[in-house]
Design a protein around this motif. Structure first.
Motif, mmCIF file in Angstrom:
data_model
loop_
_atom_site.group_PDB
_atom_site.id
_atom_site.type_symbol
_atom_site.label_atom_id
_atom_site.label_comp_id
_atom_site.label_asym_id
_atom_site.label_seq_id
_atom_site.Cartn_x
_atom_site.Cartn_y
_atom_site.Cartn_z
ATOM 1 N N UNK A 1 -60.703 -79.788 -40.628
ATOM 2 C CA UNK A 1 -60.699 -78.808 -39.764
ATOM 3 C C UNK A 1 -62.131 -78.377 -39.351
ATOM 4 N N UNK A 2 -62.203 -77.863 -38.065
ATOM 5 C CA UNK A 2 -63.326 -77.440 -37.362
ATOM 6 C C UNK A 2 -64.386 -78.721 -36.881
ATOM 7 N N UNK B 1 -52.685 -82.795 -30.984
ATOM 8 C CA UNK B 1 -52.492 -83.353 -29.457
ATOM 9 C C UNK B 1 -51.583 -82.393 -28.886
ATOM 10 N N UNK B 2 -50.530 -81.836 -29.599
ATOM 11 C CA UNK B 2 -49.734 -80.740 -28.893
ATOM 12 C C UNK B 2 -50.476 -79.613 -28.733
ATOM 13 N N UNK B 3 -51.269 -79.264 -29.456
ATOM 14 C CA UNK B 3 -52.106 -77.996 -29.037
ATOM 15 C C UNK B 3 -53.122 -78.066 -27.938
ATOM 16 N N UNK B 4 -53.441 -79.341 -27.912
ATOM 17 C CA UNK B 4 -54.560 -79.671 -26.806
ATOM 18 C C UNK B 4 -53.614 -79.845 -25.407
ATOM 19 N N UNK B 5 -52.420 -80.397 -25.451
ATOM 20 C CA UNK B 5 -51.653 -80.477 -24.080
ATOM 21 C C UNK B 5 -51.097 -78.944 -23.547
ATOM 22 N N UNK C 1 -61.796 -79.445 -30.980
ATOM 23 C CA UNK C 1 -62.100 -78.879 -32.410
ATOM 24 C C UNK C 1 -60.605 -79.054 -33.107
ATOM 25 N N UNK C 2 -60.734 -79.473 -34.328
ATOM 26 C CA UNK C 2 -59.561 -79.394 -35.046
ATOM 27 C C UNK C 2 -59.230 -78.249 -35.582
ATOM 28 N N UNK C 3 -57.787 -77.816 -35.405
ATOM 29 C CA UNK C 3 -57.436 -76.434 -35.826
ATOM 30 C C UNK C 3 -56.909 -76.555 -37.304
ATOM 31 N N UNK D 1 -50.036 -90.156 -37.662
ATOM 32 C CA UNK D 1 -50.573 -88.999 -38.502
ATOM 33 C C UNK D 1 -49.876 -87.783 -37.849
ATOM 34 N N UNK D 2 -49.062 -86.820 -38.820
ATOM 35 C CA UNK D 2 -48.805 -85.689 -38.213
ATOM 36 C C UNK D 2 -49.911 -84.792 -37.997
ATOM 37 N N UNK D 3 -50.786 -84.747 -38.594
ATOM 38 C CA UNK D 3 -52.024 -84.111 -38.416
ATOM 39 C C UNK D 3 -52.611 -84.229 -36.804
#
Length: 429
Positions: A155-156, A180-184, A138-140, A173-175
């Motif tokens: 988002x969401x 991906x950083x949050x997922x890992x 889910x996109x933050x 894409x920076x988004x």
């Protein structure tokens, strides 16, 4: 009587062994010469310079270079290019050698070249099965709000890790990168800590990351030398995912974006890696091409435009391919030299490399490379296959072009007591 003589002989041998030990510890280095494929091989015993030259160990699958690493263009009569940029490097992946560079250790802003480290950590998470390509996330709000180049996630909304990877690598894409950083790692800040830990483990000693995207930050800097290390890890450690870097375009949310690496479309062998741009960094490009089975990387930072970074990169790649060639100087498991071994079941040991060794040289000098072996000390059995006993240097024009570990290619078992004592006695004379 014969028993007494035997006992007396053993005592003499033992005493001789002790005397030999003292003698061996204090004697001056010995030298020998032989020939390998027409090249002089000088073997040096007890050479302290060999041990002193060893680089500090890091957890890396590649050879880490430093300011003392030879640069092949220094051996050439052809002048290197002089593009009007901050820094550059051309690197041969097959030989792990620097072909040429300018300001390799100048600290620069990497812009979106930072995303190569993010990609490396994501690939590692995929390999470790901590995440999967088809995993939906889910996109933050934080990822959605990230500025700069975008994949246009919402988002969401749900998006797959595979799509996020393409959004980061193909579309820059920076988004997608923040997501991906949050997922890992669970959060961007934890992920940044992992990026810096990985940089240290790779031997990227002049690199710091402040975020996973490469947006301007005083905490984000690197060098073209460190970028060459990172690019090699991407290529060598993660072949299953490397194809993303040559993907020409990607469509997400009905928005099609082309890969920003314009060299992919020029039919010159380029199949990656990454572009970058900020006002501070200028226009940057790490490109790599394969021609006739040989892979070369060029790193360009601080160009004035997209056109300039592409033309300079192609010029550097062409220069590296056209003016330099590769030569195999050691075959896997085959001896470079036979050396005397003491206290072993056999008197000779084969020394060489367990993997092929390739050197890059200026064209026309392929047969001028000489081989010089240096031993860390006297070769005393037992010796295990693969055991490092010194170094082998590949020399051109009297200067070291490349150095590799010298290892035992065939194990040598220890001799029995009498054989060991006999060798100790022989060593005194």
């Amino acid at each position: 009587m014969s028993s007494r003589r035997l006992l007396l002989g053993m005592i003499v041998v033992a005493l001789a062994g002790g005397a030999y030990y003292f003698y061996d510890k204090n004697k001056t280095p010995a030298q020998a010469e032989t020939t390998v494929n027409g090249s002089v091989v000088t073997s040096v015993l007890n050479n302290p310079a060999s041990a002193a030259a060893k680089a500090p160990e890091v957890r890396s699958s590649i050879t880490v270079t430093n300011a003392q690493t030879p640069v092949v263009s220094d051996f050439a009569s052809v002048a290197p290019p002089s593009p009007p940029i901050k820094a550059w490097m051309v690197f041969d992946v097959n030989s792990n050698q620097i072909i040429g560079n300018v300001e390799p250790d100048l600290k620069i802003s990497p812009a979106s070249l930072t995303k190569l480290m993010t990609a490396s950590l994501v690939f590692a998470a995929l390999d470790d099965k901590r995440i999967s390509l088809d995993q939906m996330v889910t996109v933050s709000e934080k990822a959605w709000k990230t500025g700069g180049s975008r994949m246009f996630i919402e988002v969401n909304k749900q998006v797959s890790v595979g799509d996020l990877l393409q959004g980061m690598i193909v579309q820059s894409g920076n988004d997608a990168t923040v997501q991906l950083a949050e997922v890992v790692a669970g959060s961007e800040s934890v992920f940044v800590g992992q990026m810096n830990q990985e940089a240290k483990a790779f031997g990227m000693n002049n690199t710091s990351f402040g975020d996973p995207t490469g947006l301007p930050s005083p905490d984000t800097y690197t060098t073209v030398r460190d970028l060459s290390i990172l690019a090699q890890h991407i290529i060598k450690d993660h072949p299953s995912y490397y194809h993303y870097f040559s993907q020409p375009d990607f469509t997400y949310n009905k928005i099609k974006q082309s890969n920003r690496n314009g060299l992919l479309y020029r039919n010159i062998g380029v199949d990656g890696l990454k572009t970058g741009h900020t006002d501070d960094a200028g226009y940057c490009l790490i490109s790599t091409a394969v021609r006739d089975g040989r892979r070369v990387i060029s790193i360009v930072v601080g160009a004035n435009s997209i056109r300039d970074r592409e033309q300079i990169s192609q010029t550097l790649l062409d220069w590296g391919f056209q003016n330099f060639s590769n030569k195999t100087v050691a075959e896997a498991g085959k001896p470079l030299v036979q050396s005397r071994v003491w206290e072993g079941e056999t008197k000779q040991v084969s020394l060489g490399s367990l993997s092929p060794v390739t050197v890059t040289v200026p064209r026309g000098q392929e047969n001028a490379v000489q081989v010089v072996t240096q031993y860390d000390g006297k070769l005393v059995a037992p010796l295990a296959k693969g055991q490092t006993v010194g170094s082998v240097q590949f020399v051109l024009d009297g200067k070291i072009l490349k150095q590799e570990p010298l290892v035992v290619t065939e194990a040598v078992a220890q001799a029995g007591f009498v054989g060991r004592m006999w060798d100790k006695l022989l060593g005194m004379f």
